[in-house]
Motif scaffolding. Structure first.
Motif, PDB file in Angstrom:
ATOM      1  N   PRO A  79       0.832  -1.205   0.000  1.00  0.00           N
ATOM      2  CA  PRO A  79       0.000   0.000   0.000  1.00  0.00           C
ATOM      3  C   PRO A  79       0.870   1.260   0.000  1.00  0.00           C
ATOM      4  O   PRO A  79       1.845   1.356   0.746  1.00  0.00           O
ATOM      5  N   THR A  80       0.511   2.214  -0.824  1.00  0.00           N
ATOM      6  CA  THR A  80       1.278   3.461  -0.880  1.00  0.00           C
ATOM      7  C   THR A  80       1.142   4.251   0.421  1.00  0.00           C
ATOM      8  O   THR A  80       2.046   5.004   0.776  1.00  0.00           O
ATOM      9  N   SER A  81       0.038   4.040   1.131  1.00  0.00           N
ATOM     10  CA  SER A  81      -0.137   4.752   2.399  1.00  0.00           C
ATOM     11  C   SER A  81       0.864   4.266   3.444  1.00  0.00           C
ATOM     12  O   SER A  81       1.296   5.026   4.296  1.00  0.00           O
ATOM     13  N   ARG A  82       1.244   2.994   3.371  1.00  0.00           N
ATOM     14  CA  ARG A  82       2.206   2.446   4.323  1.00  0.00           C
ATOM     15  C   ARG A  82       3.634   2.688   3.859  1.00  0.00           C
ATOM     16  O   ARG A  82       4.507   3.019   4.646  1.00  0.00           O
TER      17      ARG A  82
END
Length: 114
Positions: A102-105
């Motif tokens: 995930p790009t958020s992580r």
């Protein structure tokens, strides 16, 4: 009906409410489900519906002018595999996580650098 404009006088192109488009018109997703693509044709009409914070829009294309989807060549499959490998590779530890990170992580869940 708020979004019913089959002549296109109000919205510029023929406009229909959701689920009321005439036969022979389809969205990109509907074309894809039939193994077709727009194939360079112009937008024939649009669907509009109310949604929270604004208006939803989907463009419609003529089914009879649509072309078959281009087949995946070996080169395209290689490019797709390389793209997916890049999305699975952790930028911190460099390992293949086995899933799309995930790009958020920003890194894998088992990364020792996290």
């Amino acid at each position: 009906m708020r979004f019913y404009d089959p002549t296109g006088e109000r919205f510029g192109i023929p406009t229909y409410p959701l689920r009321l488009a005439p036969e022979g018109l389809a969205t990109r997703r509907q074309l894809r489900a039939k193994g077709l693509r727009p194939g360079g044709q112009d937008i024939a009409a649009q669907l509009m519906w109310p949604r929270r914070g604004g208006t939803g829009t989907a463009y419609l294309y003529q089914v009879d002018r649509a072309r078959p989807v281009r087949p995946m060549t070996p080169g395209r499959w290689r490019a797709h595999a390389a793209m997916m490998l890049a999305r699975r590779t952790c930028p911190c530890c460099g390992r293949d996580a086995g899933y799309v990170i995930p790009t958020s992580r920003g890194h894998c869940t088992g990364c020792p650098l996290s």
